[in-house]
Scaffold this motif. Structure first.
Motif, PDB file in Angstrom:
ATOM      1  N   ALA A 349       0.818  -1.224   0.000  1.00 29.50           N
ATOM      2  CA  ALA A 349       0.000   0.000   0.000  1.00 29.50           C
ATOM      3  C   ALA A 349       0.846   1.264   0.000  1.00 29.50           C
ATOM      4  O   ALA A 349       0.545   2.226  -0.718  1.00 29.50           O
ATOM      5  N   GLY A 350       1.912   1.269   0.808  1.00 33.96           N
ATOM      6  CA  GLY A 350       2.742   2.468   0.886  1.00 33.96           C
ATOM      7  C   GLY A 350       3.356   2.818  -0.455  1.00 33.96           C
ATOM      8  O   GLY A 350       3.331   3.977  -0.893  1.00 33.96           O
ATOM      9  N   ALA A 351       3.892   1.816  -1.137  1.00 33.83           N
ATOM     10  CA  ALA A 351       4.500   2.062  -2.454  1.00 33.83           C
ATOM     11  C   ALA A 351       3.441   2.428  -3.482  1.00 33.83           C
ATOM     12  O   ALA A 351       3.657   3.311  -4.326  1.00 33.83           O
ATOM     13  N   ARG A 352       2.277   1.760  -3.434  1.00 30.74           N
ATOM     14  CA  ARG A 352       1.215   2.084  -4.394  1.00 30.74           C
ATOM     15  C   ARG A 352       0.724   3.513  -4.222  1.00 30.74           C
ATOM     16  O   ARG A 352       0.454   4.226  -5.203  1.00 30.74           O
ATOM     17  N   ALA A 353       0.606   3.935  -2.973  1.00 27.30           N
ATOM     18  CA  ALA A 353       0.147   5.304  -2.712  1.00 27.30           C
ATOM     19  C   ALA A 353       1.141   6.322  -3.260  1.00 27.30           C
ATOM     20  O   ALA A 353       0.758   7.358  -3.831  1.00 27.30           O
ATOM     21  N   ARG A 354       2.407   6.030  -3.101  1.00 28.86           N
ATOM     22  CA  ARG A 354       3.425   6.956  -3.601  1.00 28.86           C
ATOM     23  C   ARG A 354       3.456   6.994  -5.118  1.00 28.86           C
ATOM     24  O   ARG A 354       3.664   8.052  -5.719  1.00 28.86           O
ATOM     25  N   VAL A 355       3.272   5.844  -5.765  1.00 29.35           N
ATOM     26  CA  VAL A 355       3.209   5.841  -7.227  1.00 29.35           C
ATOM     27  C   VAL A 355       2.026   6.671  -7.705  1.00 29.35           C
ATOM     28  O   VAL A 355       2.146   7.497  -8.625  1.00 29.35           O
ATOM     29  N   ALA A 356       0.879   6.484  -7.082  1.00 27.09           N
ATOM     30  CA  ALA A 356      -0.327   7.205  -7.506  1.00 27.09           C
ATOM     31  C   ALA A 356      -0.185   8.709  -7.296  1.00 27.09           C
ATOM     32  O   ALA A 356      -0.553   9.517  -8.166  1.00 27.09           O
ATOM     33  N   SER A 357       0.354   9.106  -6.139  1.00 29.38           N
ATOM     34  CA  SER A 357       0.494  10.540  -5.873  1.00 29.38           C
ATOM     35  C   SER A 357       1.586  11.161  -6.738  1.00 29.38           C
ATOM     36  O   SER A 357       1.466  12.295  -7.202  1.00 29.38           O
ATOM     37  N   ARG A 358       2.657  10.387  -7.002  1.00 30.64           N
ATOM     38  CA  ARG A 358       3.729  10.897  -7.869  1.00 30.64           C
ATOM     39  C   ARG A 358       3.226  11.059  -9.301  1.00 30.64           C
ATOM     40  O   ARG A 358       3.611  11.994 -10.001  1.00 30.64           O
ATOM     41  N   LEU A 359       2.350  10.162  -9.725  1.00 30.40           N
ATOM     42  CA  LEU A 359       1.752  10.279 -11.058  1.00 30.40           C
ATOM     43  C   LEU A 359       0.987  11.593 -11.180  1.00 30.40           C
ATOM     44  O   LEU A 359       1.105  12.308 -12.186  1.00 30.40           O
ATOM     45  N   ALA A 360       0.201  11.911 -10.171  1.00 30.56           N
ATOM     46  CA  ALA A 360      -0.551  13.169 -10.207  1.00 30.56           C
ATOM     47  C   ALA A 360       0.396  14.364 -10.225  1.00 30.56           C
ATOM     48  O   ALA A 360       0.201  15.323 -10.993  1.00 30.56           O
ATOM     49  N   GLU A 361       1.439  14.297  -9.410  1.00 25.63           N
ATOM     50  CA  GLU A 361       2.404  15.404  -9.345  1.00 25.63           C
ATOM     51  C   GLU A 361       3.090  15.611 -10.690  1.00 25.63           C
ATOM     52  O   GLU A 361       3.212  16.737 -11.192  1.00 25.63           O
ATOM     53  N   VAL A 362       3.537  14.508 -11.300  1.00 24.08           N
ATOM     54  CA  VAL A 362       4.222  14.591 -12.591  1.00 24.08           C
ATOM     55  C   VAL A 362       3.267  15.093 -13.676  1.00 24.08           C
ATOM     56  O   VAL A 362       3.648  15.884 -14.547  1.00 24.08           O
ATOM     57  N   THR A 363       2.026  14.655 -13.614  1.00 23.17           N
ATOM     58  CA  THR A 363       1.028  15.110 -14.583  1.00 23.17           C
ATOM     59  C   THR A 363       0.885  16.631 -14.536  1.00 23.17           C
ATOM     60  O   THR A 363       0.791  17.300 -15.579  1.00 23.17           O
ATOM     61  N   ARG A 371      -6.083  17.447 -14.972  1.00 26.87           N
ATOM     62  CA  ARG A 371      -6.040  15.991 -14.856  1.00 26.87           C
ATOM     63  C   ARG A 371      -5.371  15.585 -13.544  1.00 26.87           C
ATOM     64  O   ARG A 371      -5.768  14.601 -12.908  1.00 26.87           O
ATOM     65  N   ALA A 372      -4.362  16.339 -13.145  1.00 21.51           N
ATOM     66  CA  ALA A 372      -3.681  16.046 -11.876  1.00 21.51           C
ATOM     67  C   ALA A 372      -4.656  16.131 -10.711  1.00 21.51           C
ATOM     68  O   ALA A 372      -4.626  15.286  -9.798  1.00 21.51           O
ATOM     69  N   VAL A 373      -5.519  17.129 -10.739  1.00 29.11           N
ATOM     70  CA  VAL A 373      -6.514  17.265  -9.668  1.00 29.11           C
ATOM     71  C   VAL A 373      -7.411  16.040  -9.611  1.00 29.11           C
ATOM     72  O   VAL A 373      -7.704  15.499  -8.532  1.00 29.11           O
ATOM     73  N   ARG A 374      -7.837  15.562 -10.763  1.00 30.10           N
ATOM     74  CA  ARG A 374      -8.695  14.371 -10.780  1.00 30.10           C
ATOM     75  C   ARG A 374      -7.964  13.156 -10.210  1.00 30.10           C
ATOM     76  O   ARG A 374      -8.538  12.368  -9.460  1.00 30.10           O
ATOM     77  N   LEU A 375      -6.711  13.023 -10.559  1.00 32.67           N
ATOM     78  CA  LEU A 375      -5.921  11.898 -10.035  1.00 32.67           C
ATOM     79  C   LEU A 375      -5.769  12.000  -8.516  1.00 32.67           C
ATOM     80  O   LEU A 375      -5.880  11.003  -7.797  1.00 32.67           O
ATOM     81  N   TYR A 376      -5.524  13.216  -8.034  1.00 32.52           N
ATOM     82  CA  TYR A 376      -5.414  13.414  -6.584  1.00 32.52           C
ATOM     83  C   TYR A 376      -6.724  13.074  -5.876  1.00 32.52           C
ATOM     84  O   TYR A 376      -6.732  12.458  -4.809  1.00 32.52           O
ATOM     85  N   GLU A 377      -7.833  13.495  -6.470  1.00 33.84           N
ATOM     86  CA  GLU A 377      -9.135  13.244  -5.834  1.00 33.84           C
ATOM     87  C   GLU A 377      -9.442  11.753  -5.759  1.00 33.84           C
ATOM     88  O   GLU A 377     -10.114  11.293  -4.831  1.00 33.84           O
ATOM     89  N   GLN A 378      -8.957  10.968  -6.721  1.00 35.20           N
ATOM     90  CA  GLN A 378      -9.186   9.521  -6.694  1.00 35.20           C
ATOM     91  C   GLN A 378      -8.456   8.838  -5.535  1.00 35.20           C
ATOM     92  O   GLN A 378      -8.838   7.738  -5.122  1.00 35.20           O
ATOM     93  N   LEU A 379      -7.413   9.469  -5.029  1.00 31.88           N
ATOM     94  CA  LEU A 379      -6.655   8.854  -3.933  1.00 31.88           C
ATOM     95  C   LEU A 379      -7.523   8.655  -2.693  1.00 31.88           C
ATOM     96  O   LEU A 379      -7.310   7.702  -1.927  1.00 31.88           O
TER      97      LEU A 379
END
Length: 871
Positions: A349-363, A371-379
């Motif tokens: 979970a810890g690594a998955r959360a970081r991948v997901a949040s890093r994806l939003a940041e990079v986006t 699109r980054a906002v949408r990705l963040y909201e999905q977290l």
């Protein structure tokens, strides 16, 4: 306690890192031990001795270790069962093998170890030896050859020795001995290859290593190393890297019988090494493709630790510097996020959360904050209850803060403020987790700043006051930094009342003047410089001089580049204050009187420029330059340089190139001992000289002027000098391009891109980078280097995606068409079809109606070609 119990207890202590206690009980047990009475006791004595030797050998004299071995032989004498002989051999081996765990440069010790290894191998020779003894003997023989190489013995003889060892192990079926055989073959091949001793034979040995290592899990790293040798060999013989890396990629296809964290991490590291062999222009595309393959392989793996290893590898491959992140990095993150989308393991979970949040940041960094906002909201839905999970709370707190900032980027400032307001309350209970308090402080900093920018000054002051009160005295510098930044943001906001700014400066001095954190010390240096400037503007010259003197004294020894720049500015301001006394006061000396006269003439020239009397201004400036060139006073020389600088600018505006050559040469002439102001004039002088010479058709002389500016600016962090260098580098590359040397021009354009990477981004720099990439792409196309051409066009589209300024977008539209054509020439029709589809929706580039029609026609053609290619 029996020696067997002591051995068991020592193992437990060593497992938790308590070497001191383990050593103590082993020494007591062996000192008290009498001769063994049975095989089991003899084995325990040997095991205890081996553990003790392992601990003592790196630090005790060799004779002390030998006494331990002799004592073991004495206590176990008469017991010759295979298990006892194996235990004795393995214990003695510890007195040799420790050299692999320590970096030694003592030749005497290494020679002693070599002799011990040779002696051990000679005493345990024979096919009738039990397996454990044969294993120990092979280890000693391998170590002996490695030591011979380290000691500089003949390379050929060492290689032959290793090959001989491998030959003696050819009939062994034991995994450990098979591993040693493979290691010996690999080392022999590497020695032969590196020394040029029958390199063809070396390559053949590498193929043998690969064949024998494939079915042996413990030899995975040797399999990978041998495959990389084959890659490097083919590249060295002129095979394109994209073809040569097939050897390295095939090694990744070997099934992993028992996947776990180490196996997954080893495969990931190997892929990184394979991709390093590719040119920069080809690496991103290959990384996206092959990383996705590796991610897919482990996303459904049963081993949780293997899945976690791959996720951490994906994260580690994304640059920390946001400016260095590419579309390929985002693609890899997005693929990993999708591939692990159904993983519900707490371990990952810890690594998955970081991948997901890093994806939003990079986006967001790549120009799509919505699109980054949408990705963040999905977290929120993907990681419910993260506030109470120490593995998740830090990355998702930071994600919430970044979501708020991205909401601001898309114009939803009210929503942003609401999100920021929630952070301190929502995560208050997790504040004890390292990193959460810093994230909370960051959210408060941004809320205070955004409120001020929205004009809600009273609420902003309250939030900033709360931030400072809450965080200024925290033991964690990452927390204190946000309190310091809050005050810094106040004094940076020049729209505020001067009294409020002064209060923020004084409050900062009270709280942070002696803070040891370098980030806060940077702000402290800037605070002192600003206070000095404001004080001088109010006419309090002596107070300003005292502040500057204090800044220089306090921070002069800093090795931080930002602080050193501030100190240099303070030193310059000290000089300015010293010589710019009020004109109504009597001059203190003849030198000061001369300085005032020249300064007044310079002001007169400025007024003439403002009034449109260019000829009068030029005459005044030329006279000042003539009167000051040979003066020994550096302050007067600086006035002369300032006159040349202004005069050069007037001549550039007028296009009077021949006159400009003489003036620019004068400005470019270095005067020793002058400060940054003079170096800025020198830099602009070189730049203008290059421009004038180029306009007069003296291209090679212009190139030399630009190169001289590059040498002058090398290592400088001054913004004016770096800007001049960047323009000069671009102009130089264009001139080399015009001279008809495409290879040299490509190198020059690459240099332009490198030096632009050293600067903070700006619209002018972005446009210059895009122009550089366009010119480079045209040259690459002419040379038929299509993969590199495609990479250049993709970089232009990445820049335009983040910053679609009109001039950038105009060139990006051309690059989109050129990239599609490039894909078609490369036979990558699917990629061309996908690109045309993307172009139809790329509103930010502003394709014209005619261009959209052309895109639609080309998309149909590319789709047909793609279908034909995949039949």
């Amino acid at each position: 306690m029996m020696v067997r119990d002591v051995v068991r207890r020592a193992r437990e202590l060593l497992a938790v890192g308590d070497q001191e206690q383990a050593h103590a009980i082993l020494v007591l047990a062996l000192d008290a031990q009498g001769s063994a009475a049975e095989d089991v006791e003899a084995i325990a004595v040997a095991e205890a001795t081996g553990m003790l030797v392992r601990l003592e050998a790196p630090y005790e004299p060799r004779d002390a270790v030998e006494r331990r071995i002799a004592r073991m032989a004495e206590l176990t004498d008469g017991f010759d069962a295979d298990a006892v002989r194996e235990a004795r051999a393995l214990a003695e081996l510890e007195s040799i093998e420790w050299v692999h765990r320590h970096d030694l440069d003592d030749a005497i010790v290494l020679v002693d170890m070599l002799r011990a290894a040779e002696s051990f191998a000679a005493r345990h020779i024979g096919d009738d030896q039990p397996l454990g003894v044969r294993q120990a003997r092979a280890e000693a023989m391998f170590t002996a050859e490695i030591l011979r190489r380290h000691l500089g013995r003949d390379h050929h003889r060492v290689a032959v020795g290793l090959e001989t060892l491998a030959l003696t192990l050819a009939a062994e079926s034991d995994d450990r001995l098979r591993h040693l055989r493979i290691a010996a073959l690999y080392e022999a091949a590497q020695i032969r290859y590196d020394s040029g001793d029958a390199p063809e034979s070396a390559i053949a040995l590498m193929h043998r290593v690969i064949a024998e290592a494939e079915p042996l899990p413990s030899a995975r790293s040797l399999l990978h190393a041998a495959s990389l040798c084959l890659v490097d060999d083919e590249i060295g013989r002129g095979v394109p890297a994209a073809v040569a890396i097939a050897h390295g990629l095939r090694a990744l296809d070997v099934p992993v019988a028992d996947p776990g964290f180490e196996a997954a991490a080893e495969q990931a590291r190997h892929l990184d090494r394979v991709l390093e062999r590719l040119p920069d222009t080809e690496r991103d595309l290959a990384a996206a493709e092959h990383s996705a393959t590796l991610v897919d392989r482990y996303a459904t793996c049963a081993a949780e630790d293997a899945r976690e290893a791959i996720l951490w590898w994906v994260l580690g491959g994304v640059p920390e510097d946001a400016g260095a992140v590419t579309a390929a990095d985002r693609q890899v993150l997005a693929h990993a996020d999708r591939a692990f989308g159904t993983d519900s393991s707490a371990a990952t979970a810890g690594a998955r959360a970081r991948v997901a949040s890093r994806l939003a940041e990079v986006t967001a960094h790549l120009g799509d904050p919505e699109r980054a906002v949408r990705l963040y909201e999905q977290l929120e839905a993907r990681f419910p209850g993260h506030e109470h999970d120490e593995r998740l709370v830090v990355p998702l707190t930071l994600a919430m803060v970044d979501r708020a900032l991205r909401l601001t980027d898309i114009g939803r400032r009210g929503d942003s403020l609401d999100v920021l307001k929630q952070v301190p309350q929502r995560y208050a209970r997790a504040a004890g987790v390292a990193g959460v308090s810093a994230a909370i402080a960051q959210s408060m900093y941004w809320r205070g700043r955004l409120l001020r920018e929205a004009g809600e000054l009273a609420e902003s002051r309250r939030v900033i006051r709360d931030t400072v009160d809450r965080s200024a005295h925290d033991a964690d510098a990452d927390v204190r930094m946000w309190a310091a930044n809050s005050l810094f943001s106040v004094w940076q906001s020049r729209a505020l009342d001067p009294t409020e700014i002064d209060d923020a400066l004084h409050r900062f001095a009270e709280l942070f003047a002696d803070d040891p954190d370098v980030r806060i010390r940077r702000l402290d240096a800037r605070r002192l410089l600003l206070q000095a400037t404001r004080t001088a503007e109010r006419g309090e010259r002596q107070v300003a001089a005292t502040l500057l003197r204090g800044l220089v004294t306090k921070h002069a020894d800093s090795d931080d580049p930002d602080i050193r720049d501030t100190v240099e500015l303070a030193t310059e301001n000290q000089r300015i204050l010293a010589i710019s006394s009020p004109t109504d006061a009597a001059p203190a000396s003849a030198g000061e009187a001369r300085y005032r006269d020249l300064r007044e003439r310079l002001y007169k020239a400025d007024r003439a420029v403002d009034e449109g009397r260019r000829a009068d201004a030029e005459a005044l400036l030329a006279a000042i330059a003539a009167d000051t060139g040979a003066d020994p006073d550096e302050n007067i020389v600086m006035l002369g340089l300032a006159a040349l600088d202004v005069l050069g600018g007037l001549l550039v505006d007028a296009g009077r190139w021949e006159e400009l050559v003489a003036v620019a040469r004068g400005a470019a002439l270095r005067r020793p001992g002058l400060d940054t102001r003079a170096r800025r004039v020198h830099a602009r002088g070189h730049l203008r000289l290059g421009i004038a010479l180029a306009r007069l058709g003296e291209e090679r002389a212009a190139i030399e002027a630009y190169e001289a500016l590059g040498r002058l600016a090398d290592g400088s962090t001054d913004g004016d000098i770096m800007s001049a260098r960047e323009v000069a580098a671009y102009n130089r590359a264009v001139l080399i391009d015009d001279l008809g040397d495409p290879v040299a021009a490509i190198t020059a354009y690459d240099h332009v891109l490198r030096i632009h990477d050293l600067s903070v981004d700006s619209p002018e720099r972005r446009l210059r980078r895009v122009k550089t990439l366009r010119n480079k792409a045209l040259l690459l196309t002419g040379l038929g280097r299509l993969p590199e051409t495609a990479n250049a066009h993709r970089m232009i589209l990445d820049i335009a995606g983040a910053f679609p300024d009109p001039e950038v977008a105009e060139r990006a539209r051309k690059s989109a068409f050129d990239l599609a054509a490039c894909y078609s020439r490369l036979g990558q029709h699917r990629a061309a079809s996908d690109l045309y589809t993307w172009m139809r929706s790329a509103r930010h580039l502003g394709f014209t109606r005619d261009e959209l029609k052309s895109i639609a026609r080309s998309a149909k053609t590319a789709a047909r070609e793609s279908k034909r290619a995949h039949r």
